[in-house]
Design a protein around this motif. Sequence first.
Motif, PDB file in Angstrom:
ATOM      1  N   GLU A 132       0.996  -1.084   0.143  1.00 50.70           N
ATOM      2  CA  GLU A 132       0.352   0.318  -0.839  1.00 50.70           C
ATOM      3  C   GLU A 132       0.844   0.820   0.020  1.00 50.70           C
ATOM      4  O   GLU A 132       1.398   1.666   0.656  1.00 50.70           O
ATOM      5  CB  GLU A 132      -1.008  -0.045   1.326  1.00 50.70           C
ATOM      6  CG  GLU A 132      -1.870  -1.263   1.321  1.00 50.70           C
ATOM      7  CD  GLU A 132      -2.699  -1.063   0.341  1.00 50.70           C
ATOM      8  OE1 GLU A 132      -3.658  -0.259  -0.407  1.00 50.70           O
ATOM      9  OE2 GLU A 132      -3.933  -2.323   0.324  1.00 50.70           O
ATOM     10  N   GLN A 134       0.806   5.552   0.897  1.00 52.66           N
ATOM     11  CA  GLN A 134       0.633   6.480   0.763  1.00 52.66           C
ATOM     12  C   GLN A 134       0.643   7.589   0.775  1.00 52.66           C
ATOM     13  O   GLN A 134       2.033   7.876   1.059  1.00 52.66           O
ATOM     14  CB  GLN A 134      -0.164   5.675   2.388  1.00 52.66           C
ATOM     15  CG  GLN A 134      -0.937   6.647   3.039  1.00 52.66           C
ATOM     16  CD  GLN A 134      -2.245   6.790   2.239  1.00 52.66           C
ATOM     17  OE1 GLN A 134      -3.163   5.032   1.584  1.00 52.66           O
ATOM     18  NE2 GLN A 134      -3.602   7.970   2.478  1.00 52.66           N
ATOM     19  N   ALA A 144      -4.614   3.788   8.890  1.00 51.96           N
ATOM     20  CA  ALA A 144      -3.359   2.321   8.362  1.00 51.96           C
ATOM     21  C   ALA A 144      -4.451   1.570   9.414  1.00 51.96           C
ATOM     22  O   ALA A 144      -3.966   0.559   8.377  1.00 51.96           O
ATOM     23  CB  ALA A 144      -2.078   3.308   8.259  1.00 51.96           C
ATOM     24  N   THR A 148      -5.442  -2.003   7.199  1.00 53.71           N
ATOM     25  CA  THR A 148      -4.521  -3.208   7.800  1.00 53.71           C
ATOM     26  C   THR A 148      -5.610  -4.743   8.506  1.00 53.71           C
ATOM     27  O   THR A 148      -5.071  -6.047   8.111  1.00 53.71           O
ATOM     28  CB  THR A 148      -3.579  -2.567   8.747  1.00 53.71           C
ATOM     29  OG1 THR A 148      -2.550  -1.636   7.833  1.00 53.71           O
ATOM     30  CG2 THR A 148      -1.997  -3.926   8.839  1.00 53.71           C
ATOM     31  N   TRP A 161       2.929  -1.046   4.336  1.00 58.67           N
ATOM     32  CA  TRP A 161       2.647   0.186   3.779  1.00 58.67           C
ATOM     33  C   TRP A 161       3.785   0.978   3.497  1.00 58.67           C
ATOM     34  O   TRP A 161       5.403   0.628   4.039  1.00 58.67           O
ATOM     35  CB  TRP A 161       2.119   0.688   5.499  1.00 58.67           C
ATOM     36  CG  TRP A 161       1.041   0.242   5.357  1.00 58.67           C
ATOM     37  CD1 TRP A 161       0.439  -0.412   6.089  1.00 58.67           C
ATOM     38  CD2 TRP A 161      -0.259   1.406   5.005  1.00 58.67           C
ATOM     39  NE1 TRP A 161      -1.084  -0.547   6.630  1.00 58.67           N
ATOM     40  CE2 TRP A 161      -2.183   0.686   5.681  1.00 58.67           C
ATOM     41  CE3 TRP A 161      -0.898   2.154   4.024  1.00 58.67           C
ATOM     42  CZ2 TRP A 161      -2.397   1.266   5.454  1.00 58.67           C
ATOM     43  CZ3 TRP A 161      -2.172   2.668   3.780  1.00 58.67           C
ATOM     44  CH2 TRP A 161      -2.902   2.164   4.185  1.00 58.67           C
ATOM     45  N   MET A 176       5.371   1.707   9.558  1.00 63.19           N
ATOM     46  CA  MET A 176       5.070   1.648   8.012  1.00 63.19           C
ATOM     47  C   MET A 176       7.019   1.672   7.022  1.00 63.19           C
ATOM     48  O   MET A 176       7.507   2.487   8.862  1.00 63.19           O
ATOM     49  CB  MET A 176       4.647   2.921   7.709  1.00 63.19           C
ATOM     50  CG  MET A 176       3.990   3.486   6.826  1.00 63.19           C
ATOM     51  SD  MET A 176       3.294   5.326   6.604  1.00 63.19           S
ATOM     52  CE  MET A 176       1.300   3.917   6.256  1.00 63.19           C
TER      53      MET A 176
END
Length: 398
Positions: A132, A134, A144, A148, A161, A176
């Motif tokens: 993903e 962002q 998130a 998740t 992420w 992340m």
Amino acid sequence: MHNNLIYLTDGRGKVDASLLSGTVWEQLVADNRDSVRRRLVKCAWCWDEDRVTHWMRTYSLSNGTRVVAHQPGEAADHPYRALESDEHKAYCDRVERVGVREGFEAQREARAGDGLTRSDVLLVGSRQISYEMQHSPFKPGYGARERTRRTLAAQRDAVAWHTDSPLIADRARVSMLRSNQARRPQIENPRYAIRILGGYRKVITWDCTVREGHRCPRRRFAGCGAVHARTEPSGITLDDFISQAPAGLILPVQPLERLGFWTTIREFQIWMDHADEAGQPADRRPALGRQTQPEAEGHSRRTAAEDHDPTGLRHTGSLPVAAEVPDELVALQRTALQEHAQLAALDGNAHTAQWKSWRTAAEEFQAAVTAYAASTGGSRYEVEQAAKQAARHLGPHS
């Protein structure tokens, strides 16, 4: 708002309705009074994913909230989703390209069985990694952590992420990866290294004695004599991460926590060996509001009792060696350990060839773990950890 992504057939193309100015939005509502007849606003979700045309109603509620809705009897409304930028698309293209090059299956905008959970790119190797990217701040209700949790519940092994914004990384509230900022030409250039600056760490262990100079997590002035663990930032490129994570060579630790991180399988095991039941090493346990009464030796009665625990498992999150796993799984993990041990003495082309052998062995082990856990209905994590612990108990060369 829901259904924020729309196509305007007057030449403006795909836009985010939530970002339109007030004047433009009011004019759009006026022009789209009879939505089916005017055919001005089309659902971008239905068109992009299913090539189905649905003409949308547009209006505002009394509190000023903008609404873009399907006609009665059509598909259900969709949750908010940010409009994909050129950089976002370039990152996803790069991840897909690297994944396919490494032999993994890469699916763009892949949906799970629930029809709602999707991934920018789903990488399928011995593990399913949902990538993903962002670029914009998270919207309320679609953060998130929530996304998740839904993705993991959809039977995907991990969510990777990634952002190039320090602000988003600090507020994400999940593990992340943060990289250096790059523009589209750089992202599209396969020779340009996108370096991971945060979210990927190495595990450091030390003997808790006065000589080591570390502060004892158990607050012993002279050290407690145990082995503790902590983490330090480590370096990796996005391409290397994508080439290893679906093979199970890089694993997430506490993916739903802001202090979570990714690390190698070896250091993941070191971390778990020094973790308590909550998955945190002793030096990261939250401080108690009320301290227990210390003994004359400088530690509490509870800690003294732990020091004499005969099981030896009080500070580990690992399963006992006696946990039952098939001999085949243990043998596959021992093979992977043997292949990894040979890397230390090699360099150049020999190192590259040996690295591929090690990755193949690791993939075979991860695939076998997944198959065994699915056939028995057990926890994949527990099966994997039990097999690894049994392999370490026997040693890589035994």
